[in-house]
Structure formats: C-alpha cells, structure tokens
Design a protein around this motif. Structure first.
Motif, PDB file in Angstrom:
ATOM      1  N   SER A  70       0.818  -1.224   0.000  1.00  0.00           N
ATOM      2  CA  SER A  70       0.000   0.000   0.000  1.00  0.00           C
ATOM      3  C   SER A  70       0.846   1.266   0.000  1.00  0.00           C
ATOM      4  O   SER A  70       0.294   2.381  -0.062  1.00  0.00           O
ATOM      5  CB  SER A  70      -0.920   0.013   1.233  1.00  0.00           C
ATOM      6  N   LEU A  71       2.175   1.135   0.086  1.00  0.00           N
ATOM      7  CA  LEU A  71       3.022   2.316   0.246  1.00  0.00           C
ATOM      8  C   LEU A  71       2.843   3.313  -0.902  1.00  0.00           C
ATOM      9  O   LEU A  71       2.687   4.520  -0.675  1.00  0.00           O
ATOM     10  CB  LEU A  71       4.492   1.890   0.345  1.00  0.00           C
ATOM     11  N   GLU A  72       2.846   2.838  -2.134  1.00  0.00           N
ATOM     12  CA  GLU A  72       2.761   3.737  -3.289  1.00  0.00           C
ATOM     13  C   GLU A  72       1.481   4.565  -3.242  1.00  0.00           C
ATOM     14  O   GLU A  72       1.490   5.771  -3.530  1.00  0.00           O
ATOM     15  CB  GLU A  72       2.824   2.938  -4.587  1.00  0.00           C
ATOM     16  N   ALA A  73       0.369   3.924  -2.856  1.00  0.00           N
ATOM     17  CA  ALA A  73      -0.914   4.638  -2.817  1.00  0.00           C
ATOM     18  C   ALA A  73      -0.863   5.788  -1.825  1.00  0.00           C
ATOM     19  O   ALA A  73      -1.326   6.901  -2.118  1.00  0.00           O
ATOM     20  CB  ALA A  73      -2.041   3.670  -2.457  1.00  0.00           C
ATOM     21  N   PHE A  74      -0.271   5.553  -0.650  1.00  0.00           N
ATOM     22  CA  PHE A  74      -0.227   6.604   0.367  1.00  0.00           C
ATOM     23  C   PHE A  74       0.803   7.672   0.025  1.00  0.00           C
ATOM     24  O   PHE A  74       0.626   8.849   0.359  1.00  0.00           O
ATOM     25  CB  PHE A  74       0.052   5.993   1.735  1.00  0.00           C
ATOM     26  N   VAL A  75       1.877   7.290  -0.642  1.00  0.00           N
ATOM     27  CA  VAL A  75       2.884   8.268  -1.049  1.00  0.00           C
ATOM     28  C   VAL A  75       2.293   9.237  -2.071  1.00  0.00           C
ATOM     29  O   VAL A  75       2.543  10.454  -2.036  1.00  0.00           O
ATOM     30  CB  VAL A  75       4.126   7.561  -1.623  1.00  0.00           C
ATOM     31  N   GLU A  76       1.479   8.722  -2.984  1.00  0.00           N
ATOM     32  CA  GLU A  76       0.927   9.546  -4.058  1.00  0.00           C
ATOM     33  C   GLU A  76      -0.331  10.306  -3.640  1.00  0.00           C
ATOM     34  O   GLU A  76      -0.695  11.296  -4.268  1.00  0.00           O
ATOM     35  CB  GLU A  76       0.619   8.666  -5.275  1.00  0.00           C
ATOM     36  N   ALA A  77      -1.016   9.839  -2.579  1.00  0.00           N
ATOM     37  CA  ALA A  77      -2.291  10.448  -2.204  1.00  0.00           C
ATOM     38  C   ALA A  77      -2.091  11.769  -1.473  1.00  0.00           C
ATOM     39  O   ALA A  77      -1.147  11.934  -0.697  1.00  0.00           O
ATOM     40  CB  ALA A  77      -3.082   9.488  -1.317  1.00  0.00           C
ATOM     41  N   GLU A  78      -2.991  12.710  -1.740  1.00  0.00           N
ATOM     42  CA  GLU A  78      -2.943  13.992  -1.034  1.00  0.00           C
ATOM     43  C   GLU A  78      -3.632  13.902   0.322  1.00  0.00           C
ATOM     44  O   GLU A  78      -3.224  14.571   1.270  1.00  0.00           O
ATOM     45  CB  GLU A  78      -3.611  15.075  -1.882  1.00  0.00           C
ATOM     46  N   TYR A  79      -4.650  13.042   0.410  1.00  0.00           N
ATOM     47  CA  TYR A  79      -5.443  12.959   1.638  1.00  0.00           C
ATOM     48  C   TYR A  79      -5.460  11.527   2.176  1.00  0.00           C
ATOM     49  O   TYR A  79      -5.336  10.553   1.412  1.00  0.00           O
ATOM     50  CB  TYR A  79      -6.891  13.395   1.379  1.00  0.00           C
ATOM     51  N   PHE A  80      -5.636  11.403   3.459  1.00  0.00           N
ATOM     52  CA  PHE A  80      -5.885  10.099   4.086  1.00  0.00           C
ATOM     53  C   PHE A  80      -6.752  10.326   5.319  1.00  0.00           C
ATOM     54  O   PHE A  80      -6.896  11.455   5.810  1.00  0.00           O
ATOM     55  CB  PHE A  80      -4.573   9.377   4.447  1.00  0.00           C
ATOM     56  N   ALA A  81      -7.338   9.244   5.806  1.00  0.00           N
ATOM     57  CA  ALA A  81      -8.182   9.313   6.999  1.00  0.00           C
ATOM     58  C   ALA A  81      -7.696   8.288   8.011  1.00  0.00           C
ATOM     59  O   ALA A  81      -7.356   7.151   7.647  1.00  0.00           O
ATOM     60  CB  ALA A  81      -9.651   9.056   6.654  1.00  0.00           C
ATOM     61  N   VAL A  82      -7.644   8.685   9.269  1.00  0.00           N
ATOM     62  CA  VAL A  82      -7.257   7.789  10.362  1.00  0.00           C
ATOM     63  C   VAL A  82      -8.497   7.514  11.204  1.00  0.00           C
ATOM     64  O   VAL A  82      -9.151   8.450  11.678  1.00  0.00           O
ATOM     65  CB  VAL A  82      -6.160   8.418  11.244  1.00  0.00           C
ATOM     66  N   HIS A  83      -8.820   6.243  11.373  1.00  0.00           N
ATOM     67  CA  HIS A  83      -9.969   5.831  12.171  1.00  0.00           C
ATOM     68  C   HIS A  83      -9.460   5.162  13.447  1.00  0.00           C
ATOM     69  O   HIS A  83      -8.791   4.120  13.381  1.00  0.00           O
ATOM     70  CB  HIS A  83     -10.841   4.834  11.412  1.00  0.00           C
ATOM     71  N   ILE A  84      -9.737   5.745  14.610  1.00  0.00           N
ATOM     72  CA  ILE A  84      -9.416   5.086  15.878  1.00  0.00           C
ATOM     73  C   ILE A  84     -10.552   4.112  16.163  1.00  0.00           C
ATOM     74  O   ILE A  84     -11.712   4.510  16.317  1.00  0.00           O
ATOM     75  CB  ILE A  84      -9.273   6.108  17.017  1.00  0.00           C
ATOM     76  N   LEU A  85     -10.230   2.822  16.207  1.00  0.00           N
ATOM     77  CA  LEU A  85     -11.265   1.802  16.281  1.00  0.00           C
ATOM     78  C   LEU A  85     -11.890   1.715  17.666  1.00  0.00           C
ATOM     79  O   LEU A  85     -11.228   1.920  18.686  1.00  0.00           O
ATOM     80  CB  LEU A  85     -10.691   0.442  15.885  1.00  0.00           C
TER      81      LEU A  85
END
Length: 336
Positions: A70-85
């Motif tokens: 998944s590294l490439e996807a996160f490196v290229e993405a401008e946004y991400f979301a963190v969910h505390i479970l």
C-alpha cells in the motif's frame, strides 16, 4: 565526546524479536488508515503506530513499512483518513490487517476529502492532508495536517503484548472519608461472595416475571438451562451440577417438566429439551440478554468485557472437582 563520536561509536547488537517484545509492553490504540490510489481504488490497512504531533497546527503521524504493497498509494495520495477503532471493531481490525483480500467488500463507507473512504462505528476519525514524509529506518513516516475530525462516544480498541486488550478508565480517587474500622473477619460489602451473590439475586429478580409467566420456578429454569447446552443428562448428573448452587434435582422434578412438555424422557433414564423447551429457552435467553443490557447501561463495553473476563478467571481459580457443564468439543475431522 562529540555528537559525531557518539554516533560513530560501536553499538551493541539488538535482537529484533526481543526489541519488538519489549515495545509490546507499550499499550497502543488500534487504527485503520484509508486513502484512494491514483486509479480511484480504495486502500486501507490496520495501523497501531498512530500518534499526535502538535495541537497548533493540528498534526498527527503514522508509519508504514517500506515493503508494504500500500506504500505507493499513500505516497501519491494527497489525503488520508485515520480511524481510531472502537472496542467492538476487533473483527474489522483483523480484516484490514490481511493481505490479498477485498477489505472494503460489504462495508458501507462515506466519502471524505479527496473521496477518501470513511469507515463507520469508530471511536474517532481524522481527515488529513499529507503535510510531509520522513524515512524512518524500514518505515515511511507520514505526517498529516488534520483538516476535519469527529469524536464518538465509544470505548477504544487497544493492543498490548501482541494481542487485543480492553481499556478501562480508573475512577477518580476521592478524598478518603474516615470511618470506623470493621472488626477483622467481619462480613463486608466489599466481600466478593457478597457482591456476586447480590448481583445474581438482582439479575434473577428481573428475570423472574418471565419465568412466572411460563409457570417455571427458579430450579426449573436452572435445569432447563443445563439441558439447553444440548447434551442429554441423567437425574444424577443434573443433581451433581445443581449441587454447586446448593440446589438438588430429584426424579419427580424432571417428571413434572416432562409432563409440562418442556423436557423429553429418553431411553437410559436420560433427559433432554423438547422442541417446546428449546423455543422457550431461546425466548428466555432474549429476556436474559435484555436484563443484562439494562444492568450494564452505566458500564461501557470494555468494562463489561473485563468484568466477564475476570469472573471467568474467578470461576477457573475456584473450580475443584466440578463436573463438566459444557459438552466436550468434537475431535477434528481427518479430511481437514
């Protein structure tokens, strides 16, 4: 010694497994981080390296192994979301920790900034823009600027020593009130036997109207409960189990349950639930679950989970020559 000399000094060898085990002593929360890749596909994985960096500006960080698919996807993405479970999302955590499966299948997601998938049911959620990245040994460290967040009233899922755990808030310590000391050995409201007995009596009193509506006495209910485990029992076996609670089972009680249609008499003087008895115990199980939910309404999920876990340990620690209540598990099939 200068900083360069310190950095150049020989270092003792560190056993990676022992180092990992030592780090496991630190209890962390569990998160799922999601994004969308350049082709518009949803990407997500379970992460417990999440941490806060700054309140002003609001920054958070997490790390991802450099060999992750998944590294490439996160490196290229401008946004991400963190969910505390939340404490009840262990299954979702396990799912997003796997490789080679469709992690989002069947999961109803909302869409956040940049179309990032947002998962339901979490304890908190942060929508972030990637501010910058750092190389951290065998991991890539992502620092995110928090652009939006939500906080839900959920107990968190936590991870410690290689497994999931529950987090229970310690009550605030009040100032001690001076009270006369009880005589040594006197009966106390803090005695475990008093607390367990009182809790049992209170719960049973809330269940009793449902028993009385079906013309069942307490002892009848306990016998039917044992038979509901699915194994046919003799009067002697039932009596031995009920003796733990100071109750006795006689043949005439079983015969009365047979006459009422709750129980079937089998060859070999064994008894099991009838179809009517099975349906009735399913109904009573629903009533008992409602009673339990009412009793636990001021207790969050993690505390209730811990309470049951500790009660099981008390039972194991005090069991002496106790007849088997649960049927033995079936042997594994030879076909695998």
């Amino acid at each position: 010694m200068s900083e360069l000399e310190i950095l150049a000094a020989p270092r003792p060898a560190v056993d990676p497994r022992a180092f990992r085990n030592a780090l496991g002593s630190f209890t962390t929360g569990v998160t799922i981080v999601t994004t969308r890749d350049a082709q518009g596909r949803d990407v997500g994985l379970t992460v417990n390296s999440f941490n806060s960096v700054s309140l002003e500006p609001p920054l958070v960080l997490w790390s991802l192994a450099r060999n992750s698919a998944s590294l490439e996807a996160f490196v290229e993405a401008e946004y991400f979301a963190v969910h505390i479970l939340g404490a009840q999302q262990e299954q979702l955590s396990n799912r997003f920790a796997q490789r080679g499966i469709e992690k989002f299948a069947g999961v109803e997601v909302a869409r956040g900034l940049g179309g990032v998938p947002l998962l339901p049911g979490c304890a908190a959620r942060f929508e972030c823009r990637t501010a910058y990245r750092h190389e951290g040994g065998d991991h890539e460290i992502f620092v995110g600027e928090v652009l939006s967040f939500e906080h839900f009233d959920q107990a968190p899922l936590v991870f410690q020593q290689g497994g999931y755990a529950v987090a229970v808030k310690k009550p605030r310590r009040a100032q001690p009130v001076a009270t006369p000391e009880s005589p040594e050995g006197s009966f106390s409201r803090n005695a475990l036997i008093y607390l367990l007995g009182s809790a049992h009596a209170m719960l049973l009193s809330l269940l009793r109207p449902a028993l009385q509506a079906r013309a069942l006495a307490d002892d009848d209910y306990f016998v039917l409960n044992v038979l509901s485990l699915g194994e046919a029992r003799t009067v002697a076996e039932l009596d031995a189990l009920m003796a733990l609670a100071g109750r006795r089972v006689e043949a005439r009680r079983l015969q009365s349950l047979v006459a009422a249609g709750w129980v079937l008499a089998l060859p070999g003087a064994r008894f099991r639930l009838s179809d009517t008895g099975v349906r009735t115990m399913v109904e009573l199980a629903a009533v008992a679950k409602g009673v339990e939910e009412d009793a636990l309404q001021q207790i969050d999920y993690s505390e209730a989970h811990l309470l049951k876990h500790l009660l099981k340990r008390v039972i194991r620690n005090t069991a002496r020559d106790v007849p088997a209540l649960w049927p033995a598990p079936a042997a594994p099939s030879s076909d695998g």
